[in-house]
Structure formats: structure tokens, C-alpha cells
Design an enzyme around this catalytic site. Structure first.
Site, short mmCIF file in Angstrom:
data_model
loop_
_atom_site.label_atom_id
_atom_site.label_comp_id
_atom_site.label_asym_id
_atom_site.label_seq_id
_atom_site.Cartn_x
_atom_site.Cartn_y
_atom_site.Cartn_z
N ASN A 62 45.29 -54.41 -1.01
CA ASN A 62 44.50 -53.61 -0.07
C ASN A 62 43.47 -54.52 0.59
O ASN A 62 42.50 -54.93 -0.06
CB ASN A 62 43.83 -52.47 -0.84
CG ASN A 62 42.89 -51.64 0.03
OD1 ASN A 62 42.88 -51.79 1.25
ND2 ASN A 62 42.11 -50.78 -0.59
N TRP A 63 43.70 -54.83 1.84
CA TRP A 63 42.81 -55.77 2.54
C TRP A 63 41.50 -55.11 2.97
O TRP A 63 40.61 -55.78 3.50
CB TRP A 63 43.52 -56.37 3.76
CG TRP A 63 44.74 -57.18 3.42
CD1 TRP A 63 45.25 -57.43 2.16
CD2 TRP A 63 45.62 -57.84 4.32
NE1 TRP A 63 46.38 -58.19 2.24
CE2 TRP A 63 46.64 -58.46 3.56
CE3 TRP A 63 45.68 -57.97 5.71
CZ2 TRP A 63 47.68 -59.20 4.13
CZ3 TRP A 63 46.70 -58.70 6.30
CH2 TRP A 63 47.69 -59.32 5.51
N LYS A 64 41.40 -53.82 2.79
CA LYS A 64 40.19 -53.07 3.17
C LYS A 64 39.81 -53.42 4.63
O LYS A 64 40.69 -53.64 5.45
CB LYS A 64 39.06 -53.32 2.17
CG LYS A 64 39.53 -52.99 0.75
CD LYS A 64 38.44 -52.89 -0.28
CE LYS A 64 39.05 -52.53 -1.62
NZ LYS A 64 38.06 -52.37 -2.69
N HIS A 94 40.97 -43.18 -1.85
CA HIS A 94 40.28 -44.37 -2.37
C HIS A 94 38.81 -44.03 -2.59
O HIS A 94 38.20 -43.28 -1.81
CB HIS A 94 40.42 -45.54 -1.39
CG HIS A 94 40.01 -46.84 -2.02
ND1 HIS A 94 38.69 -47.18 -2.20
CD2 HIS A 94 40.73 -47.85 -2.55
CE1 HIS A 94 38.62 -48.36 -2.81
NE2 HIS A 94 39.85 -48.79 -3.04
N GLU A 138 36.18 -45.62 -2.11
CA GLU A 138 35.25 -45.95 -1.02
C GLU A 138 35.21 -44.83 0.01
O GLU A 138 34.17 -44.58 0.64
CB GLU A 138 35.66 -47.30 -0.39
CG GLU A 138 35.29 -48.45 -1.32
CD GLU A 138 36.19 -49.67 -1.23
OE1 GLU A 138 37.01 -49.77 -0.29
OE2 GLU A 138 36.10 -50.53 -2.13
N GLU A 146 41.49 -46.40 -10.67
CA GLU A 146 40.47 -47.37 -10.26
C GLU A 146 39.09 -46.86 -10.68
O GLU A 146 38.48 -46.05 -9.96
CB GLU A 146 40.48 -47.53 -8.73
CG GLU A 146 41.75 -48.12 -8.19
CD GLU A 146 41.50 -48.88 -6.90
OE1 GLU A 146 42.04 -49.97 -6.77
OE2 GLU A 146 40.75 -48.40 -6.04
N GLY A 192 35.44 -54.39 -7.01
CA GLY A 192 34.67 -55.42 -6.29
C GLY A 192 33.48 -55.96 -7.07
O GLY A 192 32.60 -56.60 -6.49
N SER A 207 38.82 -55.22 -9.71
CA SER A 207 38.56 -56.61 -10.10
C SER A 207 39.77 -57.28 -10.76
O SER A 207 39.60 -58.10 -11.67
CB SER A 207 37.31 -56.71 -10.98
OG SER A 207 36.17 -56.29 -10.28
N GLY A 230 42.25 -55.64 -4.48
CA GLY A 230 41.40 -55.72 -3.30
C GLY A 230 41.11 -57.17 -2.95
O GLY A 230 41.93 -57.86 -2.35
N GLY A 231 39.94 -57.66 -3.37
CA GLY A 231 39.49 -58.99 -2.99
C GLY A 231 40.52 -60.09 -3.19
O GLY A 231 40.71 -60.94 -2.31
O1 LIG Z 1 41.98 -51.03 -3.49
C1 LIG Z 1 41.60 -51.93 -4.24
C2 LIG Z 1 40.55 -51.71 -5.18
O2 LIG Z 1 39.50 -50.99 -4.65
C3 LIG Z 1 40.13 -52.90 -6.00
O3 LIG Z 1 39.32 -53.80 -5.28
P1 LIG Z 1 38.92 -55.19 -5.98
O4 LIG Z 1 40.20 -55.80 -6.47
O5 LIG Z 1 38.26 -55.97 -4.91
O6 LIG Z 1 38.02 -54.82 -7.12
#
Ligand SMILES: O=C[C@H](O)COP(=O)(O)O
Length: 267
Positions: A13-15, A98, A100, A170, A176, A216, A237-238
Site C-alpha cells: 500500500n503506497w498510501k 483502512h 487512516e 492492522e 508506521g 510495521s 506500507g512504508g
Molecule cells: O496499509 C498498510 C499499513 O497501514 C501498514 O503500514 P506500515 O507498513 O507503514 O506500518
């Protein structure tokens, strides 16, 4: 991963990250580096504007695309929204609920349920995100929060759509932060999710649903989660913006899938 035949899904997920050039360069790197998935599915989930150009770049590759969100309805006067119907020609997956969006943009359980319905109605596979806040975990409410989110989102889901459903556990406090859940906590919630589905839809169907862990995940800890019996992949994510990290996560998933398939074949 369990001995049951659930193909693990590693989704990046590149957000709200990447310029167009960065997105193309990531997709090209993944197309080249992840040509051999062997028993693992890999989805790239870029921002909306890059979906169509990346669909062209990834044509004929093993990688599939997902979207980060969809509207509650298929079309209408809803400025700024993008519907599952619009995404369906280009994507296999769509993230719904999600944290967020739930916590920063005020998305309610009802909206998440409507988005999930829109996804399945249009032939997309929803990745339903569930997870508790830190305060809820500290009060011992993690399971109850996740069960409430499942109940609301899946209330109207037909059993026929269950095999297409992916659930991502999650914990909000792990996203994050560089502070993932412990594998035993992740497994406990994943088992609780599967049990919840079994109670409502039967254990045969529950055994087909893929449950990811997200929060994470990186190259160094991916194996800790991917080897758990009720975890069938990761929502990353990151680390999905870092080619070396993400390729290593996929490689770990591939190795574990190979080992699981081998041990299943022996029994
Ligand atoms: O969609 C992905 C998640 O929110 C995890 O994000 P992260 O891997 O940056 O903690």
C-alpha cells in the site's frame, strides 16, 4: 501460513506517496524483480492517478493492482470520489476501512460496509482492514473492537463472496511506528477473526479466507508473521516503497509457501 491451500497475498500500500516518475520506476523494478512469484500473490496498491498508467506497464506480468479506497455507490453526484465500478477494469483488489480513513477521515463502520458491498458487487476483492487503537488494546478490548468491525462490515455479505474476501488485521498503534504487534498477539487476533467467520459462515468457508497482518512489516520481521498458522500474507506500507525491502518480504513469503506446500504434500 497454514497447511490449508490459501495463497499468501503480499500487498504494498503506497498510501499518498510517489510522484508519477517514482511510481513508474517502482512498478518497473517490481515487474522485473518479482517475475517468479511461485505460490505467492503480489499486489501493488498505488494512489488513484497512477492506477491506469501502471495497469499498462504491468500488462502481462504476474503482479496485480489494487486501489486504496472506493466509493459507497457506483456512480452519482459525489465530487472527488472514485467508484468500485471505475476501478474494476484495472484492479483486482480494493482496500476498505483502512484505519487512516476510519480515524483521520471519519469513515464509519456503515460506510465501510457499503464500500465492501460496492467492491464485491463490481467483482473486486476487498481487503477489509480491522484493528484496535492502543487505548483499546490496553483496556483488553482488542478482540471486541475487531469483532464489532467484522460484524458491521460483513453483516450483509453473501457467503458466495467470502472466498474473494481478504481481511487485514492492522493494529492502529503498529502502523508506521516501527513497533509491530508481537507474532503471538497477531496470531491470537487472526485466529479470533477466523473463528468469528466460522461461527457465521461455517468452518469450511472460514478456512478459505485469507487474513493478512499489517503494521510495521519489513524484511527483518516478515517471516515472524508469515509463518503463523492463521496469517496468509502482509499488508505492507512504508516498506513497499523500498524495492529491496519489499522484494525480500515477497521472497520470504515464497520460501515459506514452498515449505508449507512441501510439508502438506508429505501428509
Ligand atoms: O496499509 C498498510 C499499513 O497501514 C501498514 O503500514 P506500515 O507498513 O507503514 O506500518
Amino acid at each position: 501460513m497454514s497447511g490449508v491451500n490459501r495463497v499468501p497475498l503480499i500487498a504494498g500500500n503506497w498510501k499518498m506517496h510517489t510522484t508519477y516518475d517514482e511510481a513508474v520506476s517502482l512498478a518497473e523494478a517490481y515487474r522485473e524483480r518479482l517475475a517468479q512469484l511461485e505460490g505467492v500473490e503480489c499486489a501493488l496498491i498505488p494512489p488513484y492517478p497512477w492506477i491506469v498508467p501502471l495497469a499498462e506497464k504491468l500488462e502481462g506480468s504476474t503482479l496485480v493492482l489494487g486501489a486504496q479506497n472506493c466509493a459507497t455507490i457506483d456512480q452519482g453526484a459525489l465530487t472527488g470520489e472514485v467508484s468500485a465500478r471505475m476501478l474494476a477494469p484495472f484492479c483486482r483488489y480494493v482496500i476498505v476501512g483502512h484505519s487512516e480513513r476510519r480515524h483521520q477521515l471519519g469513515e464509519s463502520d456503515e460506510m465501510v460496509a457499503a464500500k465492501l458491498q460496492a467492491a464485491v458487487r463490481n467483482g473486486l476483492s476487498p481487503i477489509l482492514c480491522v484493528g484496535e487503537l492502543l487505548a483499546e488494546r490496553d483496556q483488553g478490548l482488542a478482540e471486541r473492537v475487531v469483532e464489532r468491525q467484522l460484524g458491521s462490515a460483513l453483516e450483509a455479505l453473501e457467503a458466495a463472496h467470502l472466498t474473494r474476501l481478504v481481511i487485514a488485521y492492522e493494529p492502529v498503534w503498529a502502523i508506521g511506528t516501527g513497533r509491530p504487534a508481537t507474532p503471538s498477539d497477531a496470531q491470537a487476533i487472526a485466529a479470533c477473526i477466523r473463528e468469528w467467520i466460522a461461527q457465521r459462515f461455517g468452518s469450511d468457508l472460514a478456512a478459505t479466507v485469507r487474513i493478512q497482518y499489517g503494521g510495521s512489516v519489513n524484511a527483518g520481521n516478515a517471516a515472524d508473521f508469515l509463518q503463523l498458522p492463521d496469517i496468509d500474507g502482509a499488508l505492507v506500507g512504508g516498506a513497499s516503497l523500498d524495492v529491496e525491502q519489499f522484494c525480500e518480504i515477497v521472497r520470504v513469503a515464497r520460501e515459506l509457501a514452498r515449505a508449507t506446500n512441501w510439508s502438506t504434500a508429505q501428509n
